[in-house]
Design a protein around this motif. Sequence first.
Motif, PDB file in Angstrom:
ATOM      1  N   TYR A   1       9.648 -31.981 -59.344  1.00 47.59           N
ATOM      2  CA  TYR A   1       9.303 -31.940 -60.758  1.00 47.59           C
ATOM      3  C   TYR A   1      10.560 -31.681 -61.585  1.00 47.59           C
ATOM      4  CZ  TYR A   1       4.234 -31.902 -60.093  1.00 47.59           C
ATOM      5  OH  TYR A   1       2.936 -32.248 -59.785  1.00 47.59           O
ATOM      6  N   ALA A   2      10.619 -32.329 -62.727  1.00 46.03           N
ATOM      7  CA  ALA A   2      11.711 -32.119 -63.667  1.00 46.03           C
ATOM      8  C   ALA A   2      11.187 -31.417 -64.908  1.00 46.03           C
ATOM      9  CB  ALA A   2      12.344 -33.452 -64.053  1.00 46.03           C
ATOM     10  N   ALA A   3      11.994 -30.506 -65.420  1.00 42.40           N
ATOM     11  CA  ALA A   3      11.720 -29.924 -66.739  1.00 42.40           C
ATOM     12  C   ALA A   3      12.408 -30.838 -67.747  1.00 42.40           C
ATOM     13  CB  ALA A   3      12.271 -28.509 -66.825  1.00 42.40           C
ATOM     14  N   VAL A   4      11.612 -31.536 -68.540  1.00 36.99           N
ATOM     15  CA  VAL A   4      12.146 -32.526 -69.475  1.00 36.99           C
ATOM     16  C   VAL A   4      12.053 -31.980 -70.894  1.00 36.99           C
ATOM     17  CG1 VAL A   4      11.938 -34.875 -70.357  1.00 36.99           C
ATOM     18  CG2 VAL A   4      11.456 -34.404 -67.938  1.00 36.99           C
ATOM     19  N   HIS A   5      13.192 -31.934 -71.555  1.00 37.38           N
ATOM     20  CA  HIS A   5      13.267 -31.472 -72.945  1.00 37.38           C
ATOM     21  C   HIS A   5      13.812 -32.623 -73.774  1.00 37.38           C
ATOM     22  CE1 HIS A   5      13.692 -28.699 -76.283  1.00 37.38           C
ATOM     23  NE2 HIS A   5      14.964 -29.071 -76.432  1.00 37.38           N
ATOM     24  N   GLY A   6      12.961 -33.161 -74.656  1.00 35.81           N
ATOM     25  CA  GLY A   6      13.348 -34.372 -75.351  1.00 35.81           C
ATOM     26  C   GLY A   6      13.442 -35.506 -74.352  1.00 35.81           C
TER      27      GLY A   6
ATOM     28  N   SER B   1      14.855 -28.461 -62.788  1.00 41.59           N
ATOM     29  CA  SER B   1      14.025 -29.133 -61.792  1.00 41.59           C
ATOM     30  C   SER B   1      13.669 -28.173 -60.663  1.00 41.59           C
ATOM     31  CB  SER B   1      14.764 -30.346 -61.219  1.00 41.59           C
ATOM     32  OG  SER B   1      13.981 -31.011 -60.246  1.00 41.59           O
ATOM     33  N   THR B   2      12.600 -28.494 -59.974  1.00 43.28           N
ATOM     34  CA  THR B   2      12.244 -27.752 -58.766  1.00 43.28           C
ATOM     35  C   THR B   2      11.603 -28.713 -57.768  1.00 43.28           C
ATOM     36  OG1 THR B   2      11.069 -25.818 -57.877  1.00 43.28           O
ATOM     37  CG2 THR B   2       9.954 -27.038 -59.612  1.00 43.28           C
ATOM     38  N   GLU B   3      11.869 -28.466 -56.497  1.00 40.04           N
ATOM     39  CA  GLU B   3      11.252 -29.243 -55.411  1.00 40.04           C
ATOM     40  C   GLU B   3      10.626 -28.262 -54.437  1.00 40.04           C
ATOM     41  OE1 GLU B   3      13.687 -32.156 -53.373  1.00 40.04           O
ATOM     42  OE2 GLU B   3      12.614 -31.785 -51.486  1.00 40.04           O
ATOM     43  N   TYR B   4       9.426 -28.563 -53.989  1.00 34.89           N
ATOM     44  CA  TYR B   4       8.743 -27.658 -53.070  1.00 34.89           C
ATOM     45  C   TYR B   4       7.745 -28.426 -52.202  1.00 34.89           C
ATOM     46  CZ  TYR B   4       5.561 -27.874 -57.107  1.00 34.89           C
ATOM     47  OH  TYR B   4       4.778 -28.312 -58.160  1.00 34.89           O
ATOM     48  N   ARG B   5       7.290 -27.752 -51.177  1.00 33.45           N
ATOM     49  CA  ARG B   5       6.312 -28.326 -50.244  1.00 33.45           C
ATOM     50  C   ARG B   5       5.326 -27.238 -49.844  1.00 33.45           C
ATOM     51  NH1 ARG B   5      10.555 -31.842 -46.669  1.00 33.45           N
ATOM     52  NH2 ARG B   5      12.308 -31.569 -48.074  1.00 33.45           N
TER      53      ARG B   5
ATOM     54  N   ASP C   1      12.525 -25.959 -52.046  1.00 33.46           N
ATOM     55  CA  ASP C   1      13.758 -26.646 -51.660  1.00 33.46           C
ATOM     56  C   ASP C   1      14.888 -26.303 -52.625  1.00 33.46           C
ATOM     57  OD1 ASP C   1      12.377 -27.889 -49.612  1.00 33.46           O
ATOM     58  OD2 ASP C   1      11.809 -29.577 -50.853  1.00 33.46           O
ATOM     59  N   PHE C   2      14.601 -26.358 -53.910  1.00 31.63           N
ATOM     60  CA  PHE C   2      15.594 -25.951 -54.894  1.00 31.63           C
ATOM     61  C   PHE C   2      14.919 -25.663 -56.235  1.00 31.63           C
ATOM     62  CE2 PHE C   2      15.782 -30.710 -55.144  1.00 31.63           C
ATOM     63  CZ  PHE C   2      15.370 -30.878 -56.467  1.00 31.63           C
ATOM     64  N   THR C   3      15.594 -24.898 -57.035  1.00 29.95           N
ATOM     65  CA  THR C   3      15.231 -24.680 -58.433  1.00 29.95           C
ATOM     66  C   THR C   3      16.523 -24.757 -59.230  1.00 29.95           C
ATOM     67  OG1 THR C   3      13.385 -23.224 -57.851  1.00 29.95           O
ATOM     68  CG2 THR C   3      14.190 -23.118 -60.115  1.00 29.95           C
TER      69      THR C   3
END
Length: 223
Positions: free
Chosen positions: A48-53, A59-63, A74-76
């Motif tokens: 998932y991406a945090a989109v501003h404009g 972003s964060t990736e997880y399972r 996985d990352f933040t």
Amino acid sequence: MQYHRIKSIEDPYFAKLHQLLQTIFPPEEVLAYELWKEPLEDPGIHVYAAVHGDEVVGSTEYRYYPDMKVAMTDFTIIGRPSMGIGRFLMVNRERDLARLAKESGTERLGMFAEIYDPYLASIHEFGGVTPMNPLVRREVLSHMGYKRLDFGYVHPSWDHEGQAVEGLDLCFLPADDERASLPAQLIVQFLTTYYSALPNKPQAWLEMIEALRSREQVGLLPL
């Protein structure tokens, strides 16, 4: 801010995300652009991406693994300070993980994460973004409840070169804050599953796995 799931390298936000990854993390921690195709299409991997404009500012990736009842972050990534991006990602990730657990009829034991040791990772600038500094992140994650698993940790490099990456701890955020250890077999099962996509395993990683197989429990220590 929008919580946007990326499911394809054709997503217009993916190029911006990959650029952010390269800005924040050292090269051996970043999967090559074209190698993201299959992971993004895997329904079990949530990016998932945090989109501003029109910008990707985080972003964060997880399972979530229902058979093991554990999640993995996985990352933040926080791309800019003073925007509440970390909180935004954490709240939305937690909500989504709760949904995944409910749909699978399981109750989470907790969530794994690889966390940089600030004294070993200080050579990385992490994009010059203050919230990504290892000292800051480790303290924040400690406040969240993450604990360090009591063994020397290495992992295979994501650049497929088969190198052992050091300077991180494998940590766990237990659902039960009183939990003092994890079964070593659960850790082995998780790590062998998680890194099954990387064919080149360094000798140090193989030796670490064998050492874990000989243990019953692995302690959870303060960060």
